[in-house]
Design a protein around this motif. Structure first.
Motif, PDB file in Angstrom:
ATOM      1  N   LEU A   8       7.904 -14.728  -2.528  1.00  0.00           N
ATOM      2  CA  LEU A   8       8.140 -13.308  -2.264  1.00  0.00           C
ATOM      3  C   LEU A   8       8.314 -12.517  -3.555  1.00  0.00           C
ATOM      4  CD1 LEU A   8      10.495 -13.557   0.835  1.00  0.00           C
ATOM      5  CD2 LEU A   8       8.088 -12.912   0.791  1.00  0.00           C
ATOM      6  N   GLY A   9       8.931 -13.106  -4.560  1.00  0.00           N
ATOM      7  CA  GLY A   9       9.096 -12.441  -5.849  1.00  0.00           C
ATOM      8  C   GLY A   9       7.768 -12.194  -6.543  1.00  0.00           C
ATOM      9  N   HIS A  11       4.828 -12.066  -5.107  1.00  0.00           N
ATOM     10  CA  HIS A  11       4.107 -11.096  -4.280  1.00  0.00           C
ATOM     11  C   HIS A  11       4.568  -9.674  -4.592  1.00  0.00           C
ATOM     12  CE1 HIS A  11       2.448  -9.054  -0.791  1.00  0.00           C
ATOM     13  NE2 HIS A  11       3.670  -8.693  -0.434  1.00  0.00           N
ATOM     14  N   THR A  12       5.869  -9.456  -4.696  1.00  0.00           N
ATOM     15  CA  THR A  12       6.415  -8.129  -4.968  1.00  0.00           C
ATOM     16  C   THR A  12       6.039  -7.645  -6.361  1.00  0.00           C
ATOM     17  OG1 THR A  12       8.265  -8.622  -3.507  1.00  0.00           O
ATOM     18  CG2 THR A  12       8.548  -6.787  -5.020  1.00  0.00           C
ATOM     19  N   PHE A  15       2.349  -6.686  -6.370  1.00  0.00           N
ATOM     20  CA  PHE A  15       2.161  -5.444  -5.622  1.00  0.00           C
ATOM     21  C   PHE A  15       2.600  -4.237  -6.446  1.00  0.00           C
ATOM     22  CE2 PHE A  15       3.648  -2.066  -2.839  1.00  0.00           C
ATOM     23  CZ  PHE A  15       2.572  -1.906  -1.987  1.00  0.00           C
ATOM     24  N   LEU A  16       3.782  -4.303  -7.051  1.00  0.00           N
ATOM     25  CA  LEU A  16       4.269  -3.178  -7.855  1.00  0.00           C
ATOM     26  C   LEU A  16       3.406  -2.941  -9.089  1.00  0.00           C
ATOM     27  CD1 LEU A  16       8.127  -3.664  -7.665  1.00  0.00           C
ATOM     28  CD2 LEU A  16       6.761  -1.855  -6.615  1.00  0.00           C
ATOM     29  N   TRP A  47      -1.813  -2.730  -1.417  1.00  0.00           N
ATOM     30  CA  TRP A  47      -1.640  -3.571  -0.235  1.00  0.00           C
ATOM     31  C   TRP A  47      -2.879  -4.437  -0.007  1.00  0.00           C
ATOM     32  CZ3 TRP A  47      -3.995  -3.171   4.757  1.00  0.00           C
ATOM     33  CH2 TRP A  47      -3.432  -4.004   5.719  1.00  0.00           C
ATOM     34  N   SER A  50      -3.191  -7.019  -3.395  1.00  0.00           N
ATOM     35  CA  SER A  50      -2.120  -7.973  -3.713  1.00  0.00           C
ATOM     36  C   SER A  50      -2.217  -9.199  -2.793  1.00  0.00           C
ATOM     37  CB  SER A  50      -0.752  -7.316  -3.572  1.00  0.00           C
ATOM     38  OG  SER A  50      -0.511  -6.964  -2.243  1.00  0.00           O
TER      39      SER A  50
END
Length: 77
Positions: A8-9, A11-12, A15-16, A47, A50
């Motif tokens: 999740l890290g 991925h975030t 994305f950012l 979106w 990523s």
């Protein structure tokens, strides 16, 4: 670090990064940007580009990874 939180890290962060890069490029080329378009277009592009979190249930437990839109390979955490 637990593989789920690592997935999740990553991925975030991706994305950012994509969102901020596209937003910066749009602000440079648009003569009079409005807040709506300068936020919606980079968010949709980020979106799409990523990687998606991908979880597979195995006999030994869950296996976490990231899957990009244009690649069939799953990058395991």
């Amino acid at each position: 670090m637990h593989p789920r939180y690592k997935m999740l890290g990553v991925h975030t962060i991706i994305f950012l990064g994509v969102f901020l890069l596209i937003r910066y490029v749009m602000m440079q080329f648009m003569s009079e940007p409005t807040n709506t378009w300068i936020t919606i277009i980079p968010a949709v592009c980020a979106w799409i580009l990523s990687p998606r979190p991908h979880v597979v249930q195995m006999q030994s437990g869950k296996q976490y990874g990231l899957k990009f839109l244009f690649a069939k390979k799953i990058y395991k955490m």
